[in-house]
Every structure is written in C-alpha cells, then in structure tokens.
Design a protein around this motif. Structure first.
Motif, PDB file in Angstrom:
ATOM      1  N   THR A 116       0.833  -1.207   0.000  1.00  0.00           N
ATOM      2  CA  THR A 116       0.000   0.000   0.000  1.00  0.00           C
ATOM      3  C   THR A 116       0.864   1.252   0.000  1.00  0.00           C
ATOM      4  OG1 THR A 116      -1.813  -1.157   1.116  1.00  0.00           O
ATOM      5  CG2 THR A 116      -1.807   1.243   1.248  1.00  0.00           C
ATOM      6  N   THR A 117       2.004   1.227   0.699  1.00  0.00           N
ATOM      7  CA  THR A 117       2.925   2.372   0.690  1.00  0.00           C
ATOM      8  C   THR A 117       3.409   2.648  -0.734  1.00  0.00           C
ATOM      9  OG1 THR A 117       3.667   1.789   2.919  1.00  0.00           O
ATOM     10  CG2 THR A 117       5.073   3.272   1.663  1.00  0.00           C
ATOM     11  N   PHE A 118       3.714   1.586  -1.472  1.00  0.00           N
ATOM     12  CA  PHE A 118       4.156   1.735  -2.860  1.00  0.00           C
ATOM     13  C   PHE A 118       3.053   2.360  -3.710  1.00  0.00           C
ATOM     14  CE2 PHE A 118       4.556  -0.415  -7.128  1.00  0.00           C
ATOM     15  CZ  PHE A 118       5.607   0.381  -7.580  1.00  0.00           C
ATOM     16  N   LEU A 119       1.821   1.872  -3.577  1.00  0.00           N
ATOM     17  CA  LEU A 119       0.713   2.423  -4.360  1.00  0.00           C
ATOM     18  C   LEU A 119       0.460   3.888  -3.998  1.00  0.00           C
ATOM     19  CD1 LEU A 119      -1.964  -0.441  -4.525  1.00  0.00           C
ATOM     20  CD2 LEU A 119      -0.183   0.132  -6.162  1.00  0.00           C
ATOM     21  N   ARG A 120       0.522   4.208  -2.711  1.00  0.00           N
ATOM     22  CA  ARG A 120       0.297   5.596  -2.283  1.00  0.00           C
ATOM     23  C   ARG A 120       1.367   6.525  -2.849  1.00  0.00           C
ATOM     24  NH1 ARG A 120      -0.235   6.477   3.847  1.00  0.00           N
ATOM     25  NH2 ARG A 120      -0.759   8.557   3.057  1.00  0.00           N
ATOM     26  N   THR A 121       2.606   6.018  -2.924  1.00  0.00           N
ATOM     27  CA  THR A 121       3.680   6.837  -3.497  1.00  0.00           C
ATOM     28  C   THR A 121       3.469   7.023  -4.994  1.00  0.00           C
ATOM     29  OG1 THR A 121       5.186   5.910  -1.831  1.00  0.00           O
ATOM     30  CG2 THR A 121       6.186   7.092  -3.667  1.00  0.00           C
ATOM     31  N   LEU A 122       3.008   5.976  -5.676  1.00  0.00           N
ATOM     32  CA  LEU A 122       2.736   6.089  -7.110  1.00  0.00           C
ATOM     33  C   LEU A 122       1.718   7.189  -7.404  1.00  0.00           C
ATOM     34  CD1 LEU A 122       2.491   2.443  -8.559  1.00  0.00           C
ATOM     35  CD2 LEU A 122       4.397   4.049  -8.743  1.00  0.00           C
ATOM     36  N   VAL A 123       0.653   7.264  -6.597  1.00  0.00           N
ATOM     37  CA  VAL A 123      -0.431   8.209  -6.898  1.00  0.00           C
ATOM     38  C   VAL A 123      -0.217   9.574  -6.261  1.00  0.00           C
ATOM     39  CG1 VAL A 123      -2.088   6.344  -7.189  1.00  0.00           C
ATOM     40  CG2 VAL A 123      -1.890   7.445  -4.959  1.00  0.00           C
ATOM     41  N   GLY A 124       0.890   9.722  -5.499  1.00  0.00           N
ATOM     42  CA  GLY A 124       1.225  11.031  -4.961  1.00  0.00           C
ATOM     43  C   GLY A 124       0.624  11.374  -3.616  1.00  0.00           C
ATOM     44  N   SER A 125      -0.072  10.438  -2.979  1.00  0.00           N
ATOM     45  CA  SER A 125      -0.601  10.728  -1.644  1.00  0.00           C
ATOM     46  C   SER A 125       0.479  10.565  -0.572  1.00  0.00           C
ATOM     47  CB  SER A 125      -1.795   9.829  -1.324  1.00  0.00           C
ATOM     48  OG  SER A 125      -1.403   8.474  -1.230  1.00  0.00           O
TER      49      SER A 125
END
Length: 598
Positions: A322-331
């Motif tokens: 989830t940390t990786f996905l959040r970083t991808l989308v800029g949150s």
C-alpha cells in the motif's frame, strides 16, 4: 453418520427483507463446507443462529450433544497492552507452554509471544485468534470471512491447517480459490433457502448452470408438445369421429407441466471507462525510495509499467504494498528518487480508506453525481448505479445505512463513472461476492487502460494479472516468473520453514525424524496400498465422467420430457458418485503427499 448441526425450517426477517425462509440443511462432522451467497443474503445471520447468538422467528438449529463449536471472531477480543501469550492464557485458561505450543502451528513463536497484540498487523492478529480458537479444543469450526486482509502466505498456512484438521467446519467466504482448496461441500444460501451440494464451489457453479440449461431444454420440449396437442384438440374437438381422440389428447395435455426455473438473482454488470488505447510507458520509477519520515520501507526501486498492463503488486502484509501504491499516486511523497507518469494519464484510485470514509449523509445518487465525469448524463449515471445493484429506491439510500459490500460497490461505480485511463485498485475484491468479482474481471478484460492492483484473492489475480511486482525485503521489483511460479515459491518457503521447525524440535536429528526401520517399512506398505487404490479410483472416475459427458450431449437433443427427466436423473446420480469418489481420491492423495517410500 449423525449430523452435528441440523437446521430445520429456519425463518428470519429484518424489516421487509426475508433472510431465511424455511431454510433446512444437515451437516455432519466430516463435512468441510463452504457457505456461499450474495452480499446481504443472510450468511452471517445463519452463523449467529448456529452459535445461538441470533434468535429465529420459526424453526430451530439443533446441535449434537457432543458438538463443541469454535468460532473465528471478526471483532477485536484483545485488551489494550496485552501481549500475545497473555491474551491466549486469559482467553483459554491454558498454561503458557500449551499456548506457545499451539501458537507455533501458525509461526507465532519466540519473542513474538511477548509482543503487544495491538501492534501486530491484521493478518497476524487473525493467526492469534486462530490459536485461541484451537486452545478451546472445538470439534466443529465456524469461520466467517477468514481470509479478509490475510496475505497469501497466511492464507496458505490457514489452508494447510484446515486440510489437516480432523473435524468438520463451515467457512463463509467470497474467495473462490480458498474455498476450492479447503472445502469438499458447498452450501448456498439464496432467497432464504439452503442447498447443500456434495462438491467444490466450482463444481457446484458448473452443476447449477447445467441444471438450469437442462430445465430450460425440458421446458422447451414440453411447450412444443403442449402446442402440438392443443392444435390437435382445437382442430378435432368438434368432429363426431375425432371428439374422443381430442378428449384423450386433452388428458395428455393436462398431465404436462413445466419445470419451475428460479429466476437469476440480480447481478452487477460492470461498465469500465471508455478510453482510447495508449502505447509506451505508463509510469516509470527511477531509483525510488518509499516510506515515512521515521521509517524506510524500500529503496533502489527502478521499474517501468507499460500502458494496458495489468500489474499485480504482491507480497506479505506489512512489507509495503500500500505504501508503494500511495507513493505512485502522490498521496505519499518519495523519500528519494521520483515517479514519472506518462503524458495524458488520468488516474482513478480505489482503496479501503476511500470506501470507509464516504460522506455518511449523502445518498447513493448524491455521491455518484459528485464524482461523475461531466460528460455523463443523469440517465447514464442511473444506468451505472443499476448495474451495481442500486436500483429504484436504492439510489435514495444514505451511505450510513449501506453494508461494507454495498459501499465497496458504490466506490467502484463512482470510479468507473470517470474517464480514467489508469486504475489503481487496492484489494478491490474485499466485500464483493463471487458474482460481482466475476463481473469485475470481465469488465477489466475489456478495459483499454492500465490497471495496477493488489489483491489476496488468487482467483482474481490469476484472471487479471499480466505481470507481477513483488514488494518485500526492502525492495520492489518485477519478478520474471508468472503468478503460479510465485505461489509455488511461497509454498516451498513454507515447507522449508516447517522443515526447520521440525529439525529444531528433534534436537538436530535427521530430517526424516529418524524413523525406526520397522516404522518406515510399515509406512511404505501403506503408501503402496494407497497408490494402488488411487489408480483404481482414477480409472473409475474417468469411466463415470465419460458416461456423464455422453449423457450431457444426449440431453441437448432429447425432445421427449419423460425421457429427458430419466436421463437427467441418471446424470445427477453420476455427478454425486463422481463427487464421492473424488473425495476419496483426495484423501489418498493427501496421504501420499505425506509419505516417502524411500
């Protein structure tokens, strides 16, 4: 074998909705049952009725006097600051050594026993609750959505435990892959009625469809016969010489009746955003580091994801998916490096925190109006809402009264009312029933955009993923193998861990456990006998399956209703016999997997 649980004419309503309507079933202690049904069908209500926590309006649930039910709790039973071993001792009233012995079956050992339970991830807390359940020495287990938020490794551990469990159990789950691995019976709750099928979930779905198609063919033949008889009667009833024949034909017509075919329950038909296909790189990570101000999760991340890819992000819980996905989308800001999105990308995000924080006082319609693309008119919006089962007055429901499954569907509907060409989906299958997951898979198959997702539902990942990105050990990397190889590798790692534990418990003795010569000889004899029986069963199953296929082909051409019913009866007998033989085959196969003939 006497049933351990007997459900007799169970009836239960909530408001105007009937959940149980004369539901009846009997479950024995060797049944490994998967309980399936639509969201809101009443599965959890039925479980509470079995446990005695829900009162029925009519009917009853009867337990065998020697039955001790074990229930995997979904709520949090822990006390603040309580360690794992303290909770287990308090809950079970067993000594610390016994708690540690059982906890080790779920890889809870050593220093972890002294860790505060609330500091553990949801998956590890589920392992603790499973340990507590076993310490009560139940004879029959009831597990309500046990795989929710469990990573694949923990699911595999749970599967192995259930396969080795001597008693019976009832599992409520929408995870088709998990049910296939653990259950040999399928109990469906639909329109308040229970149907117990002696086979896996996939066999049941196939059987249900075959039965429906057969009944439709029989009804078509019956209608043709009715029309033929009615034509003869109308033509000849008034003739002096033919009136008697017409009367006889009328008796034949009166005896013909159509089979009752239950209408399909409403299914979600999911529409994906209509976007133009793109080529090239959708997103590029260059020497990326992810994490939080006081914690590095992973670094050195360099990878590309191409347009139209279906990239599954996999790994154990707590490793940083989830940390990786959040970083991808800029949150979440990168700790180092950068994320570069391709030109013209429009990103839509579906995550747990989204559907758990919807505006409570908005109606379904209000929410969808607030998130739709301006080019979508009101009628199109209502059509999409209807495809997610929000029809008629349901669009006027407020968010605060929706179930978890309904909120998940609402968020997906809102996401797909946009014009996004990139979809980021964090566990999209949680809270969706089997049919809705299938609809989502079919929709994503037709989607021209890019999908980056996490999921612990192996069926969903197998259907969708075209590439695998693994998060673990402080790294995020493309792995060269496919999803099946990834699962195989996980299974091997668990085997190695089990082998190391066994070696440690034997004080460093030989990996075999240093079985005595006579014991090995006896085991080899048993293995040879099991293999012989296995071969016999395979031959018999193949022969019966050929007969079943021949009957199925015959049903396609039969026009006589009486003959069709006779053939269908034999078809059903064969299906039952094959299921029973397959159950025996699995038993012998499991024995052989545990034996080494040397």
């Amino acid at each position: 074998m006497p049933p351990v649980i007997t459900i007799q004419n169970a009836t239960k309503r909530f408001g105007h909705k009937t959940l149980l309507d004369g539901a009846t079933a009997a479950i024995t202690d060797d049944h490994k049952v998967g309980l399936v049904g639509r969201n809101g069908a009443g599965k959890s209500t039925l479980c509470r009725a079995i446990l005695g926590d829900e009162e029925l309006e009519k009917g009853e649930v009867v337990l065998h006097p020697k039955t001790r039910l074990g229930y995997l709790r979904q709520h949090d039973p822990f006390i603040a600051g309580e360690t794992v071993v303290e909770f287990l001792m308090r809950d079970s009233e067993q000594p610390d050594w016994k708690c540690g012995e059982v906890a080790a079956r779920f890889e809870i050992k050593g220093a972890m026993l002294d860790v505060p339970v609330h500091s553990l991830s949801g998956g590890w807390q589920t392992r603790v609750k499973l340990t507590a359940l076993l310490l009560h020495d139940p004879t029959f287990l009831i597990l309500d959505e046990p795989t929710n938020f469990l990573d694949i490794r923990t699911q595999m551990l749970l599967e192995r435990f259930l396969k080795s469990y001597k008693g019976g159990y009832l599992i409520v789950s929408h995870d088709r892959g998990f049910l296939k691995q653990t259950c040999n019976q399928t109990l469906e709750l639909s329109r308040g009625k229970l149907t117990l099928y002696p086979g896996t979930i996939e066999s049941y779905i196939e059987y249900r469809e075959e039965r429906k198609q057969h009944d439709q063919r029989v009804n078509a033949a019956t209608k043709a016969k009715q029309k033929q008889l009615q034509t003869f009667i109308d033509k000849n009833r008034a003739g002096a010489n033919t009136a008697a024949q017409a009367k006889n034909k009328q008796k034949q017509l009166d005896r013909l009746s159509l089979l009752e075919i239950e209408e399909e329950e409403a299914s979600a038909y999911i529409r994906v955003p209509q976007v133009d296909p793109r080529k090239g790189t959708a997103v590029r990570c260059e020497d990326l580091s992810i994490g939080y101000p006081d914690k590095l999760i992973a670094d050195g991340i360099t990878l590309d994801i191409e347009h139209r890819a279906r990239a599954a992000v996999v790994g154990d819980n707590g490793q940083g998916k989830t940390t990786f996905l959040r970083t991808l989308v800029g949150s979440l800001d990168p700790k180092a490096g950068e994320v570069k999105w391709g030109h013209g990308t429009e990103i839509g995000v579906y995550a747990q925190h989204v559907y758990s924080s919807l505006p409570a006082n908005d109606t379904v319609e209000d929410y969808l109006l607030s998130v739709r693309d301006p080019s979508i008119n009101h009628q199109q919006l209502l059509s999409v809402a209807g495809s997610f089962l929000f029809r008629g007055e349901d669009v006027k429901k407020k968010v605060k009264v929706l179930s978890g499954g309904e909120r998940a569907r609402l968020c997906l509907a809102g996401l797909l009312l946009g014009k996004y060409n990139i979809l980021i989906l964090d566990e999209p299958g949680n809270h969706l029933d089997v049919e809705t997951v299938d609809s989502l898979c079919e929709a994503l198959d037709d989607y021209n955009g890019t999908v980056i997702f996490t999921s612990h539902d192996r069926y969903f990942v197998r259907r969708i993923a075209t590439q695998i990105i693994e998060v673990g050990g402080g790294k995020v990397t493309h792995i060269p193998s496919d999803y099946e190889h990834y699962l195989y590798r996980l299974s091997q790692e668990i085997d190695d861990e089990d082998g190391n534990v066994a070696a440690g418990q034997s004080g460093g003795d030989n990996r075999d456990g240093d079985l005595a010569k006579e014991e090995r000889k006896a085991r080899n004899q048993q293995a040879r006998a099991a293999r012989k029986e296995l071969n016999k069963l395979e031959s018999k199953i193949a022969k019966l399956d050929d007969e079943r296929k021949a009957l199925n082909n015959k049903l396609l051409t039969i026009t006589d209703p009486a003959e069709a019913q006779k053939v269908h009866a034999r078809f059903t007998e064969l299906a039952d016999e094959i299921s029973e033989l397959e159950g025996k085959w699995l038993e012998f196969q499991e024995q052989l997997e545990g034996w080494d003939e040397g």
